[in-house]
Scaffold this motif. Sequence first.
Motif, short mmCIF file in Angstrom:
data_model
loop_
_atom_site.label_atom_id
_atom_site.label_comp_id
_atom_site.label_asym_id
_atom_site.label_seq_id
_atom_site.Cartn_x
_atom_site.Cartn_y
_atom_site.Cartn_z
N LEU A 99 0.87 -113.93 -7.10
CA LEU A 99 0.70 -114.36 -5.71
C LEU A 99 -0.29 -113.47 -4.97
O LEU A 99 -1.14 -113.95 -4.22
CB LEU A 99 2.05 -114.37 -4.98
CG LEU A 99 1.99 -114.80 -3.51
CD1 LEU A 99 1.45 -116.22 -3.37
CD2 LEU A 99 3.38 -114.69 -2.87
N ASP A 100 -0.21 -112.16 -5.19
CA ASP A 100 -1.15 -111.25 -4.54
C ASP A 100 -2.59 -111.55 -4.95
O ASP A 100 -3.50 -111.52 -4.12
CB ASP A 100 -0.82 -109.80 -4.92
CG ASP A 100 0.47 -109.30 -4.27
OD1 ASP A 100 0.88 -109.88 -3.25
OD2 ASP A 100 1.05 -108.33 -4.79
N ASP A 101 -2.79 -111.86 -6.23
CA ASP A 101 -4.13 -112.17 -6.71
C ASP A 101 -4.65 -113.46 -6.09
O ASP A 101 -5.80 -113.53 -5.63
CB ASP A 101 -4.14 -112.29 -8.23
CG ASP A 101 -4.36 -110.96 -8.92
OD1 ASP A 101 -5.14 -110.14 -8.40
OD2 ASP A 101 -3.75 -110.72 -9.97
N VAL A 102 -3.83 -114.50 -6.09
CA VAL A 102 -4.27 -115.80 -5.60
C VAL A 102 -4.50 -115.76 -4.09
O VAL A 102 -5.39 -116.45 -3.57
CB VAL A 102 -3.23 -116.88 -5.97
CG1 VAL A 102 -3.61 -118.24 -5.38
CG2 VAL A 102 -3.10 -116.99 -7.49
N ALA A 103 -3.74 -114.91 -3.40
CA ALA A 103 -3.86 -114.83 -1.94
C ALA A 103 -4.94 -113.86 -1.49
O ALA A 103 -5.30 -113.84 -0.29
CB ALA A 103 -2.52 -114.40 -1.33
N PHE A 104 -5.49 -113.08 -2.40
CA PHE A 104 -6.43 -112.01 -2.02
C PHE A 104 -7.61 -112.55 -1.22
O PHE A 104 -7.93 -112.05 -0.13
CB PHE A 104 -6.93 -111.30 -3.29
CG PHE A 104 -7.88 -110.18 -3.01
CD1 PHE A 104 -7.41 -108.92 -2.67
CD2 PHE A 104 -9.26 -110.38 -3.09
CE1 PHE A 104 -8.30 -107.87 -2.41
CE2 PHE A 104 -10.15 -109.34 -2.83
CZ PHE A 104 -9.66 -108.09 -2.49
N GLY A 141 -2.29 -116.54 -22.27
CA GLY A 141 -3.69 -116.86 -21.99
C GLY A 141 -3.84 -118.08 -21.10
O GLY A 141 -4.64 -118.09 -20.16
N GLY A 142 -3.07 -119.13 -21.40
CA GLY A 142 -3.14 -120.35 -20.59
C GLY A 142 -2.65 -120.12 -19.18
O GLY A 142 -3.23 -120.66 -18.21
N GLU A 143 -1.60 -119.32 -19.02
CA GLU A 143 -1.08 -119.02 -17.68
C GLU A 143 -2.09 -118.18 -16.88
O GLU A 143 -2.25 -118.40 -15.68
CB GLU A 143 0.24 -118.27 -17.81
CG GLU A 143 1.40 -119.14 -18.29
CD GLU A 143 2.64 -118.34 -18.63
OE1 GLU A 143 3.73 -118.93 -18.66
OE2 GLU A 143 2.52 -117.12 -18.88
N LYS A 144 -2.75 -117.24 -17.55
CA LYS A 144 -3.79 -116.46 -16.86
C LYS A 144 -4.92 -117.36 -16.38
O LYS A 144 -5.44 -117.19 -15.27
CB LYS A 144 -4.35 -115.38 -17.80
CG LYS A 144 -3.44 -114.20 -18.03
CD LYS A 144 -4.13 -113.18 -18.92
CE LYS A 144 -3.28 -111.96 -19.15
NZ LYS A 144 -3.96 -110.96 -20.01
N LYS A 145 -5.32 -118.31 -17.24
CA LYS A 145 -6.41 -119.20 -16.84
C LYS A 145 -6.01 -120.03 -15.62
O LYS A 145 -6.80 -120.18 -14.67
CB LYS A 145 -6.77 -120.12 -18.00
CG LYS A 145 -7.90 -121.10 -17.70
CD LYS A 145 -9.24 -120.39 -17.52
CE LYS A 145 -9.82 -119.99 -18.85
NZ LYS A 145 -11.20 -119.47 -18.71
N LYS A 146 -4.76 -120.55 -15.62
CA LYS A 146 -4.30 -121.32 -14.47
C LYS A 146 -4.22 -120.45 -13.21
O LYS A 146 -4.55 -120.91 -12.11
CB LYS A 146 -2.95 -121.96 -14.78
CG LYS A 146 -3.03 -123.11 -15.76
CD LYS A 146 -1.66 -123.77 -15.96
CE LYS A 146 -1.75 -124.95 -16.91
NZ LYS A 146 -0.45 -125.62 -17.12
N ALA A 147 -3.78 -119.21 -13.38
CA ALA A 147 -3.70 -118.32 -12.22
C ALA A 147 -5.09 -118.03 -11.65
O ALA A 147 -5.28 -117.98 -10.43
CB ALA A 147 -3.01 -117.01 -12.62
N SER A 148 -6.08 -117.85 -12.53
CA SER A 148 -7.44 -117.60 -12.06
C SER A 148 -8.01 -118.84 -11.39
O SER A 148 -8.74 -118.75 -10.39
CB SER A 148 -8.34 -117.13 -13.20
OG SER A 148 -8.46 -118.11 -14.21
N ILE A 149 -7.68 -120.03 -11.90
CA ILE A 149 -8.10 -121.27 -11.24
C ILE A 149 -7.46 -121.38 -9.86
O ILE A 149 -8.10 -121.77 -8.88
CB ILE A 149 -7.76 -122.50 -12.10
CG1 ILE A 149 -8.59 -122.49 -13.39
CG2 ILE A 149 -7.99 -123.79 -11.32
CD1 ILE A 149 -8.20 -123.58 -14.37
#
Length: 271
Positions: A99-104, A141-149
């Motif tokens: 959440l912190d990353d996506v909200a940054f 890996g797939g979860e990281k990609k979705k989080a970065s998207i």
Amino acid sequence: MRVYELRNVSYRYPTGEWALKGINMEVKRGETLAIVGPNGAGKTTLLKIMDALIMPTEGEVLFEGKPIREKTMTDREFRRKVGFLFQSPDVMLFSATVLDDVAFGPIHLWGRREGIERAVGALKLLGIEHLSGRHPYSLSGGEKKKASIAAVLSMDPEVLLLDEPTRDLDLKNRNFVIDMIRGWKAEGKTVVVVTHDLRLIRLADRVYVLDKSLLFEGTPKELFSRPELIERANLDVPEIVRLFHLLEIDEIPMSVEEAADIIKRWKRFNP
């Protein structure tokens, strides 16, 4: 309307080696553009220049008709309009929680309350809200990609610059990313994608083949009609394209369904 215009853009590494030389290209609003080429061709460098992360050594880049300068890197309006999905999600995931990353990004543009709301909305859109409290390095890996998207989507950009978005993903997550890009295309967003994925190339309105300089510009169908260029770009020549060349059929299909229709018509006139 042109979103980007690159005029004789070149970039030289500190070592003195040229990564790009004399690039002239344009990106129109609402189009999906694919950039392909071998490893070391300068594709990622080109995206970084378009995202104002680095400046060209020579030449000029215009965004919506205005030159990109060093100050563009921190321009709030530019950062709101342009989203960059790095090839490696680890570059984008650096905080204690997802959440912190996506909200940054949105927090810096709109404040904490709206930033968190936008981040939560992006996580829900991707179906990964249950990951919001997880440390990014604990993800698959797939979860990281979705989080970065999600980090990109939380900014609601008008332009998306995507660097190998399906690389190193399993089939399910590749399909997810392809469907996401197909949705952005339908919404009229401008998408520039660096890729070796033939399915993504098929989604593009136009394709550039890059190997430090531009070798080709045209439609996916025009590219697939030239096997020598496909191989120069370090792409697998699709088997269906090989088949049509062996059959000496000039019309090149972009899907199995299209191939079936072409063969039926060809057989009708070549019994």
